[in-house]
Design a protein around this motif. Structure first.
Motif: not given
Length: 385
Positions: A203-205, A73-76, A81-82, A37-38
């Motif tokens: 990085l579990r996501g 993206l990394g900041y927000g 991991g995503f 979804r994301r």
């Protein structure tokens, strides 16, 4: 030298930060449906196809603007991991199709991979061939109008959710640089099996698993850039990955640095904010210096990539600088929070997520080897002397 991003790029990055902060958060437990979804939401924002030309459904950004998007993206997105998965998809799997694919392959695959409809995985690492990528044991044998793939891959990012696999295999065992070939393999192809998703330190996501090939038949039309060109394709994709992927870590570092500054301003001991203690303030300044230095190094490498320079040193140094800075910044962020730092939170999460960064995309030791070889310091040069 101009160290400021164009206003259009800054506005785009602000949008990505707002979007990621609002729509890409998740729990620490991986859920495949929520991940998809994301991913589709990120696709609608143009993130997972940022550097894909607009003619094939992407955003058409150059390497500098793409790095800026990944940093935002990394900041927000607190789920690094995503962000890692999105970057691995784009730089290790999609960009090889952009740069080496036929027009038929590009028009067939890139729109779905850019829109978020499909997810890509890059299969290269094997149990006995991690750093030594030229000694792959996965074999591809020509049989009529197909190649038959046999072997296994490990530590494959996005494998549990991938729709397309970009696979490196040996068509000429022992053939060195020209012995590898790259294949485009659709999920569900008979003979392709994905193992169980790994449980990881960080990085579990980002879902990761082994991939197995047993007489997996791939049409000749799904070879990327012809037989024997796999090593060159891999080297090009790694220049993208070692530069632009690690921009996501810059964003995560900046987010944790900002929250750490807020913490030391507010946390009081002995009747005063701890940020007033020299040992604390100097540590914060060191954190900022590491982040800024790594950021400059990465954007220099990104500019070289955008200019089309065949530079092996810049991406290698950028990868080393960012990953080492991320680990140390994570340690400092934990230390400055005291006992709170060892509880669940963004400081300990950054540290866990940063540890793999020194290993994935080629270990930092391999990056030093790459840079040394480019300087003419390899073993062959030493032997001649």
């Amino acid at each position: 030298m101009n160290f400021d991003l164009p206003e259009e790029t800054r506005e785009m990055c602000d949008m990505v930060v707002r979007f990621a902060s609002r729509d890409l958060q998740t729990s620490d437990t991986f859920d495949a449906d929520d991940f998809r979804r994301r991913w589709q939401l990120a696709g609608k924002q143009g993130i997972v196809g940022a550097s894909v030309p607009s003619a094939y459904g992407g955003s058409g950004l150059d390497a500098v603007a793409t790095a800026a998007v990944m940093e935002a993206l990394g900041y927000g997105c607190r789920d690094t991991g995503f962000a890692f998965s999105a970057a691995a998809h784009l730089f290790a799997a999609v960009m090889p199709i952009v740069e080496f694919g036929t027009e038929e392959q590009k028009h067939r695959l890139l729109p779905g991979l850019s829109s978020g409809e499909h997810i890509a995985a890059h299969c290269v690492t094997e149990p006995e061939a991690g750093s030594n990528a030229l000694q792959l044991q996965t074999r591809a044998t020509r049989s009529g109008e197909h190649y038959l793939l046999n072997g296994s891959k490990c530590f494959t990012t996005n494998a549990p959710v991938a729709d397309v696999f970009v696979v490196q295999a040996a068509t000429t065992p022992g053939g060195g640089f020209f012995g590898l070939t790259t294949f485009l393999v659709a999920a569900g192809t008979p003979g392709l099996t994905v193992g169980q998703r790994y449980d990881k330190l960080g990085l579990r996501g980002s879902p990761m698993a082994d991939v197995y090939f047993d007489q997996c038949a791939v049409p000749v039309t799904d070879v990327l850039d012809g037989e024997g060109s796999g090593a060159g394709i891999f080297a090009t994709s790694m220049r993208w990955e070692r530069t632009c992927l690690f921009a996501a870590y810059l964003g995560a570092m900046k987010r944790v640095l900002d929250s750490t500054i807020d913490h030391v301003r507010q946390r009081e001991q002995f009747g005063t904010p701890i940020g007033g203690f020299q040992s604390v303030s100097h540590r914060v300044v060191d954190m900022m210096a590491r982040h800024e230095s790594a950021r400059l190094m990465l954007y220099k490498a990104a500019q070289g990539l955008a200019d089309g320079r065949d530079d092996e040193i810049g991406p290698a140094l950028a990868k080393i600088m960012v990953s080492e800075a991320a680990v140390q910044l994570g340690l400092d962020a934990v230390q400055l929070r005291g006992a709170l730092g060892v509880l669940g939170g963004e400081a300990e999460t950054l540290l866990r997520d940063a540890v793999p960064s020194r290993i994935l995309s080629g270990t930092n030791e391999i990056q030093k080897n790459n840079a040394a070889r480019a300087l003419g310091l390899g073993s062959r040069a030493a032997a001649r002397r």
